[in-house]
Design an enzyme around this catalytic site. Structure first.
Site: not given
Length: 324
Positions: A2-3, A52, A314
């Site tokens: 989740p951002e 976050k 990432r």
């Protein structure tokens, strides 16, 4: 993972349905039982998000800090507030007007018009799903629920977080102080300048610096890729080679995109869409982004195939031509 926009919306949910109420806190899974006892039966005084991470304050001076990480999610049920932006399927989302305000399906500001709570279920993580089918309250915990927060009318179950801990106010202040600015919390030209200076002070690639939560809070893989594309900036550019003007613009664009995300519940990163294209994008992520998850597909501007590579474990998406 989740951002920032997702965590802010979860904090909104807590402010709307838990703050000011006495909360029973338990750990159905058992792993959080000792810490849950420290805040069990206390009144929630505040709920806030920074990047976050989310911080729930209780009236005994203790805080619950939660970082959802990759697998974490909140499941709300009971008489909870659900706004129109949660119902994102079928293209029923609103659209921007000329002033840039994001409207819900009734033509109202989605945050200001959240309305009275109603009986429903709501799952909140990177995406949001609603189920208003009949159920018994409170529902039985399902799966490995790390923490359950229960009032007379609402329940929130936390599963799979990276961090879930009870801390005192001094520790909470220290954790927050270690996080970079968040546009929903920090504002003003001095903040913009501080972020721009931090981004341009190192030789580290800008694609890594934007993900550094001590420099700027809330940016994850999606927003990183989209911000860099919108700036036509090569993700490998060393931070100290990025013009200050460009770094300032990155902060302003992050504030813009985060505001849209908080209002709509979606990471909408394309501007100036027609009403039909806006509805289509809100219904389908494939129509919502410039480069994210579009590897091998033609760039929407130049036609070059979007590249995907791994940067610091990432996935990174970018256009080799537009961001050369």
């Amino acid at each position: 993972m989740p951002e920032g926009h997702s965590v802010h919306r979860i904090a909104l949910q807590f402010r709307g349905n838990f703050v000011g109420k006495r909360v029973a806190v338990t750990s159905p899974q058992g792993r959080f039982a000792a810490e849950a006892a420290l805040i069990d039966g206390r009144t929630m005084a505040d709920a806030r998000a920074v990047g976050k991470q989310m911080f729930l304050e209780f009236d005994n001076g203790l805080w619950l800090r939660v970082h959802l990480g990759i697998y974490g999610a909140w499941d709300f049920a009971g008489e909870i507030t659900v706004d129109d932006t949660i119902r994102s399927s079928g293209g029923r989302m609103g659209q921007t007007n000329q002033r840039g305000t994001v409207l819900d399906s009734r033509g109202e500001d989605s945050i200001a018009s959240m309305g009275a709570p109603r009986r429903a279920r709501l799952w909140m993580s990177e995406s949001e799903k609603e189920d208003d089918s009949a159920f018994v309250f409170p529902p039985e915990p399902v799966g490995a629920v790390r923490a359950r927060l229960l009032t007379d009318t609402a329940v929130a179950d936390l599963r799979g977080p990276t961090a879930c801990q009870v801390i005192d106010s001094e520790t909470a202040a220290s954790v927050i102080a270690g996080l970079g600015p968040d546009p929903e919390v920090d504002d003003g030209p001095e903040v913009e300048e501080a972020v721009a200076r931090a981004l341009t002070s190192k030789k580290t690639p800008i694609g890594l610096l934007l993900m550094d939560q001590s420099i700027v809070s809330g940016i994850g893989n999606v927003y990183r890729a989209e911000l860099l594309y919108r700036a036509r900036l090569n993700p490998h550019t060393p931070g100290n080679k990025v013009p200050l003007k460009t770094a300032r613009a990155l902060w302003r664009d992050w504030a813009h995109l985060l505001d849209i995300g908080v209002r709509t519940g979606q990471m909408m990163t394309m501007d100036d869409l027609t009403p039909d294209d806006w509805a289509k994008a809100m219904a389908s992520r494939e129509d919502r982004h410039w480069v994210y998850k579009r590897e091998g597909l033609p760039c929407r501007v130049c036609g070059t195939h979007i590249a995907m590579e791994v940067m610091a474990a990432r996935k990174l998406y970018w256009c080799p031509y537009c961001q050369a």
